[in-house]
Motif scaffolding. Structure first.
Motif, PDB file in Angstrom:
ATOM      1  N   ALA A  12      33.617  47.709  36.830  1.00 23.19           N
ATOM      2  CA  ALA A  12      33.141  46.377  37.212  1.00 23.19           C
ATOM      3  C   ALA A  12      33.493  45.338  36.143  1.00 23.19           C
ATOM      4  O   ALA A  12      33.970  44.240  36.464  1.00 23.19           O
ATOM      5  CB  ALA A  12      31.633  46.406  37.439  1.00 23.19           C
ATOM      6  N   ASP A  31      32.841  49.354  47.647  1.00 21.05           N
ATOM      7  CA  ASP A  31      33.621  49.186  46.428  1.00 21.05           C
ATOM      8  C   ASP A  31      34.562  47.986  46.547  1.00 21.05           C
ATOM      9  O   ASP A  31      34.700  47.200  45.608  1.00 21.05           O
ATOM     10  CB  ASP A  31      34.425  50.455  46.132  1.00 21.05           C
ATOM     11  CG  ASP A  31      35.217  50.349  44.847  1.00 21.05           C
ATOM     12  OD1 ASP A  31      34.584  50.179  43.783  1.00 21.05           O
ATOM     13  OD2 ASP A  31      36.465  50.407  44.912  1.00 21.05           O
ATOM     14  N   SER A  50      32.582  44.685  46.365  1.00 20.60           N
ATOM     15  CA  SER A  50      32.116  44.507  44.989  1.00 20.60           C
ATOM     16  C   SER A  50      33.265  44.076  44.073  1.00 20.60           C
ATOM     17  O   SER A  50      33.111  43.152  43.264  1.00 20.60           O
ATOM     18  CB  SER A  50      31.510  45.816  44.489  1.00 20.60           C
ATOM     19  OG  SER A  50      31.216  45.742  43.122  1.00 20.60           O
ATOM     20  N   ASP A  51      34.407  44.740  44.200  1.00 18.62           N
ATOM     21  CA  ASP A  51      35.573  44.395  43.379  1.00 18.62           C
ATOM     22  C   ASP A  51      36.019  42.957  43.615  1.00 18.62           C
ATOM     23  O   ASP A  51      36.326  42.220  42.672  1.00 18.62           O
ATOM     24  CB  ASP A  51      36.745  45.336  43.672  1.00 18.62           C
ATOM     25  CG  ASP A  51      36.519  46.748  43.154  1.00 18.62           C
ATOM     26  OD1 ASP A  51      35.519  46.975  42.450  1.00 18.62           O
ATOM     27  OD2 ASP A  51      37.351  47.620  43.477  1.00 18.62           O
ATOM     28  N   LEU A  54      33.416  40.523  42.061  1.00 20.67           N
ATOM     29  CA  LEU A  54      33.458  40.515  40.598  1.00 20.67           C
ATOM     30  C   LEU A  54      34.724  39.836  40.066  1.00 20.67           C
ATOM     31  O   LEU A  54      34.681  39.114  39.069  1.00 20.67           O
ATOM     32  CB  LEU A  54      33.362  41.946  40.057  1.00 20.67           C
ATOM     33  CG  LEU A  54      32.002  42.606  40.221  1.00 20.67           C
ATOM     34  CD1 LEU A  54      32.106  44.101  39.952  1.00 20.67           C
ATOM     35  CD2 LEU A  54      30.982  41.953  39.309  1.00 20.67           C
TER      36      LEU A  54
END
Length: 115
Positions: free
Chosen positions: A23, A76, A79-80, A83
């Protein structure tokens, strides 16, 4: 040669070498790409092209992950993306807001009669 596997392996090696989380790597990579793009484009303020560069780089990263894992892994992926784009989008938005405010204030000063 599997380019996606090589890409994911290299990315994981960088994360491990730096001793940071996956992250955290996305946060730093997003900002590094944004600042590098602004530098290469010779802009110092909000640059839509620099932001688009980050978006394209992240989409390419997620494509490579998809090709390697043969699965979208939606949690994932989202989220990627969040971020990676967080700080570049915030910088872009704040800079655009400040520029508009500065232009409005400058226009008001020009119209105001001098005493």
């Amino acid at each position: 040669m599997d380019i996606a596997a090589l890409y994911v392996s290299q990315a994981n090696d960088i994360v491990e070498m730096l001793g940071i989380s996956h992250a955290t790597m996305h946060v730093h990579a997003g900002m590094a790409i944004y600042v590098s793009a602004k530098f290469m484009l010779r802009t110092r303020r909000a640059s839509a092209y620099a932001l688009l560069t980050v978006i394209h780089a992240e989409l390419l990263n997620e494509l490579m992950d998809f090709l390697h894992y043969r699965s979208l892994r939606l949690d994932d992926t989202l989220s990627d993306i969040a971020l990676t784009l967080l700080w570049p989008m915030l910088d872009y938005a704040v800079t655009r807001h400040r520029r508009k405010r500065w232009k409005a204030e400058t226009a008001l000063r020009r119209r105001a009669p001098s005493s």
